[in-house]
Scaffold this motif. Structure first.
Motif, mmCIF file in Angstrom:
data_model
loop_
_atom_site.group_PDB
_atom_site.id
_atom_site.type_symbol
_atom_site.label_atom_id
_atom_site.label_comp_id
_atom_site.label_asym_id
_atom_site.label_seq_id
_atom_site.Cartn_x
_atom_site.Cartn_y
_atom_site.Cartn_z
ATOM 1 N N HIS A 150 59.830 -19.609 -17.937
ATOM 2 C CA HIS A 150 58.972 -19.162 -16.983
ATOM 3 C C HIS A 150 59.503 -17.930 -16.199
ATOM 4 O O HIS A 150 60.698 -17.969 -15.988
ATOM 5 C CB HIS A 150 58.512 -20.087 -15.971
ATOM 6 C CG HIS A 150 57.667 -21.268 -16.461
ATOM 7 N ND1 HIS A 150 56.243 -21.499 -15.817
ATOM 8 C CD2 HIS A 150 57.756 -22.089 -17.329
ATOM 9 C CE1 HIS A 150 55.597 -22.490 -16.559
ATOM 10 N NE2 HIS A 150 56.694 -22.982 -17.378
ATOM 11 N N ASP B 185 53.531 -19.727 -9.953
ATOM 12 C CA ASP B 185 54.421 -20.339 -10.909
ATOM 13 C C ASP B 185 55.835 -20.595 -9.883
ATOM 14 O O ASP B 185 55.640 -20.512 -8.872
ATOM 15 C CB ASP B 185 55.015 -19.168 -11.736
ATOM 16 C CG ASP B 185 55.441 -19.952 -13.079
ATOM 17 O OD1 ASP B 185 55.882 -20.851 -12.928
ATOM 18 O OD2 ASP B 185 54.864 -19.138 -14.085
ATOM 19 N N VAL C 202 51.525 -23.833 -10.834
ATOM 20 C CA VAL C 202 51.483 -23.555 -12.260
ATOM 21 C C VAL C 202 51.060 -25.031 -12.929
ATOM 22 O O VAL C 202 50.700 -24.997 -14.280
ATOM 23 C CB VAL C 202 52.827 -22.678 -12.611
ATOM 24 C CG1 VAL C 202 53.967 -23.601 -12.600
ATOM 25 C CG2 VAL C 202 52.562 -22.294 -14.127
#
Length: 207
Positions: A180, A165, A123
């Motif tokens: 996140h 991510d 990410v």
């Protein structure tokens, strides 16, 4: 008319970095697809060190012909950008970037026709967090490489990169990625199955 479906094929897949949190998930998912998975890492047998080109070459010679290669290994230094040195950037590129690109170079010589190579970025190539400049540079280089190198891959070989991510299975990193949404093992697994069993090439598969 119905879409044409590819016949399911059992493939021999080399997963490099298979003892890590991403590699373990990828290897298990590909085994569930019925593939023969060879797991390699610095601490396993067969072993490999991505910082050592001779080690990468020896791994490919040892495992023989392959249908797919997945790379999930590569560490980078995390420091404030004002503290990063030339050596820090060189370390990030040596393992995370050059190590994976070296795998591609050898994979092109050892893969069967219509095989695939899947690399791993992350990410940080698209979303900033503190102390991640070296990681962002390394990840971005991998993704840019894949976009262009895929157009020149020989014998119908496909080349992609999975970009996850922060992982649910790595809670010690969650505070470093404020806001996140951690991605699950199932999401990560689907991305690698898509890269290996699908038809994508030259793509960054975002998780």
């Amino acid at each position: 008319m119905h879409p044409v479906r590819r016949k399911a094929t059992v493939m021999k897949v080399l997963v490099i970095g298979a003892t890590g949190n991403i590699g373990r998930v990828a290897a298990s998912a590909l085994e569930k697809q019925g593939h023969e998975v060879v797991r390699a890492s610095r601490s396993s047998e067969p072993s490999v060190d991505l910082a050592d080109s001779a080690s990468v070459a020896a791994l490919f010679d040892a495992v023989g012909p392959l249908d797919a290669v997945v790379v999930t290994a590569g560490g980078v230094p995390f420091k404030p950008v004002t503290e990063l040195t030339r050596e820090d950037y060189a370390d990030a590129f040596a393992v995370k970037t050059l190590g994976q690109l070296d795998v591609v170079r050898h994979a092109f010589d050892h893969l069967n026709a219509d095989g695939s190579v899947t690399l791993t970025s992350g990410v940080l190539s698209r979303e900033p967090i503190a102390t991640a400049a070296a990681a962002a540079a390394a990840n971005g280089a991998i993704e840019s490489f894949v976009t262009t190198a895929a157009t020149e891959a020989p014998r119908g070989i496909r080349l992609n990169v999975v970009s996850p991510d922060v992982l649910e299975n790595s809670p010690h990193f969650h505070a470093t990625f404020p806001g996140h949404r951690p991605v699950s093992d199932e999401e990560v697994a689907r991305a690698f199955v898509r890269a290996v069993d699908g038809v994508d090439t030259g793509r960054t598969i975002i998780v």
